[in-house]
Design a protein around this motif. Structure first.
Motif, PDB file in Angstrom:
ATOM      1  N   GLY A 120       6.106  13.791  -3.638  1.00  0.00           N
ATOM      2  CA  GLY A 120       4.792  13.765  -3.931  1.00  0.00           C
ATOM      3  C   GLY A 120       4.104  12.460  -3.975  1.00  0.00           C
ATOM      4  O   GLY A 120       4.917  11.379  -4.189  1.00  0.00           O
ATOM      5  N   LEU A 121       2.829  12.167  -3.910  1.00  0.00           N
ATOM      6  CA  LEU A 121       2.042  11.226  -4.004  1.00  0.00           C
ATOM      7  C   LEU A 121       1.577  10.897  -5.513  1.00  0.00           C
ATOM      8  O   LEU A 121       1.022  11.951  -6.104  1.00  0.00           O
ATOM      9  N   GLY A 122       2.106   9.752  -6.230  1.00  0.00           N
ATOM     10  CA  GLY A 122       1.776   9.504  -7.475  1.00  0.00           C
ATOM     11  C   GLY A 122       0.895   8.126  -7.544  1.00  0.00           C
ATOM     12  O   GLY A 122       1.086   7.267  -6.787  1.00  0.00           O
ATOM     13  N   ILE A 123       0.123   8.159  -8.700  1.00  0.00           N
ATOM     14  CA  ILE A 123      -0.628   6.823  -9.015  1.00  0.00           C
ATOM     15  C   ILE A 123       0.247   5.764  -9.458  1.00  0.00           C
ATOM     16  O   ILE A 123       1.028   6.091 -10.608  1.00  0.00           O
ATOM     17  N   VAL A 124      -0.115   4.568  -9.128  1.00  0.00           N
ATOM     18  CA  VAL A 124       0.625   3.684  -9.664  1.00  0.00           C
ATOM     19  C   VAL A 124      -0.243   2.279 -10.019  1.00  0.00           C
ATOM     20  O   VAL A 124      -1.261   2.209  -9.450  1.00  0.00           O
ATOM     21  N   PRO A 125      -0.122   1.624 -10.869  1.00  0.00           N
ATOM     22  CA  PRO A 125      -1.162   0.661 -11.406  1.00  0.00           C
ATOM     23  C   PRO A 125      -0.974  -0.615 -10.363  1.00  0.00           C
ATOM     24  O   PRO A 125       0.330  -0.962  -9.863  1.00  0.00           O
ATOM     25  N   MET A 126      -2.116  -0.943 -10.129  1.00  0.00           N
ATOM     26  CA  MET A 126      -2.080  -2.536  -9.197  1.00  0.00           C
ATOM     27  C   MET A 126      -2.265  -3.584 -10.241  1.00  0.00           C
ATOM     28  O   MET A 126      -3.271  -3.770 -10.661  1.00  0.00           O
ATOM     29  N   PRO A 127      -1.273  -4.581 -10.156  1.00  0.00           N
ATOM     30  CA  PRO A 127      -1.552  -5.745 -10.958  1.00  0.00           C
ATOM     31  C   PRO A 127      -2.949  -6.586 -10.523  1.00  0.00           C
ATOM     32  O   PRO A 127      -3.337  -6.370  -9.356  1.00  0.00           O
ATOM     33  N   GLY A 128      -3.610  -7.112 -11.668  1.00  0.00           N
ATOM     34  CA  GLY A 128      -4.586  -7.773 -11.300  1.00  0.00           C
ATOM     35  C   GLY A 128      -4.412  -9.322 -10.666  1.00  0.00           C
ATOM     36  O   GLY A 128      -3.227  -9.700 -10.704  1.00  0.00           O
ATOM     37  N   GLY A 129      -5.429 -10.061 -10.298  1.00  0.00           N
ATOM     38  CA  GLY A 129      -5.107 -11.375 -10.056  1.00  0.00           C
ATOM     39  C   GLY A 129      -4.307 -11.543  -8.509  1.00  0.00           C
ATOM     40  O   GLY A 129      -4.440 -10.727  -7.850  1.00  0.00           O
ATOM     41  N   ASN A 130      -3.674 -12.357  -8.884  1.00  0.00           N
ATOM     42  CA  ASN A 130      -2.770 -13.046  -7.431  1.00  0.00           C
ATOM     43  C   ASN A 130      -1.485 -12.252  -7.585  1.00  0.00           C
ATOM     44  O   ASN A 130      -0.939 -12.222  -6.633  1.00  0.00           O
ATOM     45  N   ALA A 131      -1.261 -11.344  -8.630  1.00  0.00           N
ATOM     46  CA  ALA A 131       0.266 -10.590  -8.890  1.00  0.00           C
ATOM     47  C   ALA A 131       0.033  -9.658  -7.702  1.00  0.00           C
ATOM     48  O   ALA A 131      -0.822  -9.113  -7.497  1.00  0.00           O
ATOM     49  N   GLY A 132       1.201  -9.319  -7.120  1.00  0.00           N
ATOM     50  CA  GLY A 132       1.332  -8.215  -6.050  1.00  0.00           C
ATOM     51  C   GLY A 132       2.162  -7.129  -6.453  1.00  0.00           C
ATOM     52  O   GLY A 132       2.729  -7.268  -7.565  1.00  0.00           O
ATOM     53  N   LEU A 133       2.130  -6.053  -5.882  1.00  0.00           N
ATOM     54  CA  LEU A 133       2.928  -4.901  -6.282  1.00  0.00           C
ATOM     55  C   LEU A 133       4.258  -4.683  -5.231  1.00  0.00           C
ATOM     56  O   LEU A 133       3.877  -4.792  -4.040  1.00  0.00           O
ATOM     57  N   GLN A 134       5.340  -4.653  -5.679  1.00  0.00           N
ATOM     58  CA  GLN A 134       6.476  -4.722  -4.674  1.00  0.00           C
ATOM     59  C   GLN A 134       7.339  -3.155  -5.026  1.00  0.00           C
ATOM     60  O   GLN A 134       7.511  -2.858  -6.267  1.00  0.00           O
ATOM     61  N   LEU A 135       7.402  -2.512  -3.941  1.00  0.00           N
ATOM     62  CA  LEU A 135       8.045  -1.388  -3.880  1.00  0.00           C
ATOM     63  C   LEU A 135       9.238  -1.296  -3.135  1.00  0.00           C
ATOM     64  O   LEU A 135       9.088  -2.128  -1.994  1.00  0.00           O
ATOM     65  N   THR A 136      10.449  -0.699  -3.520  1.00  0.00           N
ATOM     66  CA  THR A 136      11.657  -0.629  -2.554  1.00  0.00           C
ATOM     67  C   THR A 136      11.879   0.518  -2.370  1.00  0.00           C
ATOM     68  O   THR A 136      11.592   1.651  -2.868  1.00  0.00           O
ATOM     69  N   LYS A 139       5.252  -4.582   0.217  1.00  0.00           N
ATOM     70  CA  LYS A 139       4.614  -5.457  -0.814  1.00  0.00           C
ATOM     71  C   LYS A 139       3.077  -5.747  -0.590  1.00  0.00           C
ATOM     72  O   LYS A 139       2.786  -5.765   0.764  1.00  0.00           O
ATOM     73  N   LEU A 140       2.415  -5.340  -1.605  1.00  0.00           N
ATOM     74  CA  LEU A 140       0.924  -5.336  -1.452  1.00  0.00           C
ATOM     75  C   LEU A 140       0.339  -6.345  -2.105  1.00  0.00           C
ATOM     76  O   LEU A 140       0.424  -6.457  -3.494  1.00  0.00           O
ATOM     77  N   THR A 141      -0.400  -7.306  -1.805  1.00  0.00           N
ATOM     78  CA  THR A 141      -1.103  -8.282  -2.214  1.00  0.00           C
ATOM     79  C   THR A 141      -2.695  -8.523  -1.843  1.00  0.00           C
ATOM     80  O   THR A 141      -2.964  -8.022  -0.795  1.00  0.00           O
ATOM     81  N   THR A 184     -14.323 -10.617  -3.643  1.00  0.00           N
ATOM     82  CA  THR A 184     -13.738  -9.668  -4.585  1.00  0.00           C
ATOM     83  C   THR A 184     -12.979  -8.902  -3.707  1.00  0.00           C
ATOM     84  O   THR A 184     -13.248  -8.385  -2.439  1.00  0.00           O
ATOM     85  N   THR A 185     -11.739  -8.451  -4.192  1.00  0.00           N
ATOM     86  CA  THR A 185     -10.758  -7.574  -3.853  1.00  0.00           C
ATOM     87  C   THR A 185     -10.527  -6.618  -4.866  1.00  0.00           C
ATOM     88  O   THR A 185      -9.571  -6.684  -5.643  1.00  0.00           O
ATOM     89  N   SER A 186     -10.824  -5.247  -4.387  1.00  0.00           N
ATOM     90  CA  SER A 186     -10.631  -4.235  -5.746  1.00  0.00           C
ATOM     91  C   SER A 186     -10.217  -2.793  -5.040  1.00  0.00           C
ATOM     92  O   SER A 186     -10.305  -2.625  -3.892  1.00  0.00           O
ATOM     93  N   VAL A 187      -9.617  -2.000  -6.094  1.00  0.00           N
ATOM     94  CA  VAL A 187      -9.356  -0.597  -5.553  1.00  0.00           C
ATOM     95  C   VAL A 187      -9.652   0.045  -6.891  1.00  0.00           C
ATOM     96  O   VAL A 187      -9.174  -0.206  -7.864  1.00  0.00           O
ATOM     97  N   THR A 188      -9.889   1.354  -6.568  1.00  0.00           N
ATOM     98  CA  THR A 188      -9.838   2.467  -7.878  1.00  0.00           C
ATOM     99  C   THR A 188      -8.708   2.817  -8.344  1.00  0.00           C
ATOM    100  O   THR A 188      -8.421   2.954  -9.390  1.00  0.00           O
ATOM    101  N   ARG A 189      -7.887   3.386  -7.287  1.00  0.00           N
ATOM    102  CA  ARG A 189      -6.644   3.906  -7.357  1.00  0.00           C
ATOM    103  C   ARG A 189      -5.717   3.580  -6.347  1.00  0.00           C
ATOM    104  O   ARG A 189      -6.240   3.669  -5.562  1.00  0.00           O
ATOM    105  N   LEU A 190      -4.422   3.420  -6.918  1.00  0.00           N
ATOM    106  CA  LEU A 190      -3.475   3.327  -5.618  1.00  0.00           C
ATOM    107  C   LEU A 190      -2.405   4.307  -5.690  1.00  0.00           C
ATOM    108  O   LEU A 190      -1.895   4.634  -6.798  1.00  0.00           O
TER     109      LEU A 190
END
Length: 362
Positions: A190-206, A229-231, A176-182
């Motif tokens: 400022g720091l803002g909340i972004v959704p983390m895709p589920g499953g094997n999908a990753g989050l890519q930021l540029t 990239k966060l996976t 299990t790999t989980s997170v409450t908020r990203l």
């Protein structure tokens, strides 16, 4: 505390000590050290440089499940990576990963997110089922940004991150790999909340305002940016680990993988070089051999009974730029090698990377 071991004979005794007499009295037959059920837990480790750049890796203390029922738990004094000058030199000096409890004035997390004690352990249950867990709040900071408060330098926060594995049987492996908020540093500052895709999908930021992990000649804060990239860790070789961290016939893994590509530029915006940084947060694994059958639960509460702590730890390790390439995605460090060459690490990487300056960014 980081430990230094210079002789192979001493290494075995220091890294995999025998469990205490009190635990041995409860069960006299240990699992096989080389092929039996085992689990590992590591809170954060870092690799700088891709395969072509041949950088190095900083691997924090890794907990290993004992040979008799019990658990090995990360000490509370590990609240950040790096945690001392030796690790800081190895890491490059700019990045810091906060992962423990801080005072209000030193809190690196966004408003409303309190620091907390981490919970990182590798355990062998009374049933001989290996399990491992790593949970805490992670904050990746870049001190090169020069913020007035610790939180001003925070770029990425994994709030309520938890990774865990359980190897009950060859047909029942759980990860299990989980997170409450990203939280991510926004373009506005400022720091803002972004959704983390589920499953094997990753989050890519540029184009994040995130610099290189260490000093680069002529690098400019205003023009240098990073892609991130966060996976979720999906394979054993994606872990950043020492050689003593082994798999088995059946292995479950979990963790967060952060891949950063920093586009270093000068004040005029001209590309100097790209720097690759890979970070694994909460890397855990458990492994069992073929034919493994869990034992019946004992009177103390069965498979998930609380076990006494047994210090069974793979010490922090470091792989220098001159070390031979081991291949694979996971940099593996010979057990017991300490941070002996930390002061020269990033200088060596900078020299290697500097050869590419004339060609611009990749």
């Amino acid at each position: 505390m980081t430990r230094f071991v210079t002789k192979a004979a001493a290494l075995v005794a220091a890294v995999f000590p025998l469990v205490g007499v009190g635990v041995a009295g409860a069960q006299t037959q240990a699992v096989d050290e080389r092929t039996g059920p085992v689990s590992f837990a590591n809170i954060a480790s870092v690799r700088i440089g891709d395969e072509g750049q041949r950088g190095g890796a900083l691997i924090t203390e890794t907990q290993r499940s004992p040979l008799l029922p019990g658990q090995s738990k990360l000490a509370a004094d590990r609240v950040s990576v790096p945690k001392d000058d030796g690790e800081r030199a190895t890491f490059g000096g700019h990045y810091q990963i906060a992962l423990g409890r801080y005072s209000a004035s030193q809190n690196p997390y966004p408003p409303g997110v309190a620091s907390r004690d981490h919970n990182v352990f590798a355990a062998l249950q009374t049933t001989t089922v290996p399990t491992a867990t790593a949970e805490t709040n992670y904050a990746l900071r870049d001190t090169w940004q020069g913020g007035a408060k610790p939180a001003d330098n925070t770029v990425l926060v994994l709030e309520g991150a938890k990774t865990s594995v359980d190897c009950t049987s060859p047909a029942k492996l759980a990860a299990t790999t989980s997170v409450t908020r990203l939280w991510v540093r926004q373009a506005g500052g400022g720091l803002g909340i972004v959704p983390m895709p589920g499953g094997n999908a990753g989050l890519q930021l540029t184009n994040l305002r995130l610099g290189p992990p260490g000093d680069i000649a002529n690098a400019d804060r205003a023009t240098t940016v990073s892609d991130l990239k966060l996976t979720r860790v999906a394979a054993f070789d994606q872990l950043i680990r020492q050689d003593g961290w082994r798999g088995g016939d059946f292995t479950a893994v979990a963790g967060w993988r952060v891949e950063i590509t920093t586009h270093v530029k000068d004040a005029g915006g001209a590309a100097l070089q790209d720097v690759k940084t890979n970070i694994v947060l909460g890397g855990v694994s458990c492994s069992i051999p073929k034919g493994f059958v869990a034992k019946a639960g004992g009177p103390a509460g069965g498979a998930n009974a609380t076990q006494p702590a047994v210090p069974t730890q793979v010490p922090a390790g470091y792989l220098g730029a001159a070390a031979p390439d081991t291949g694979g995605a996971g940099s593996r460090v010979p057990l017991g090698i300490g941070l002996l060459f930390g002061g020269v690490f990033f200088a060596a990487v900078a020299l290697l990377l500097g050869r590419r300056r004339g060609t611009g960014a990749d």
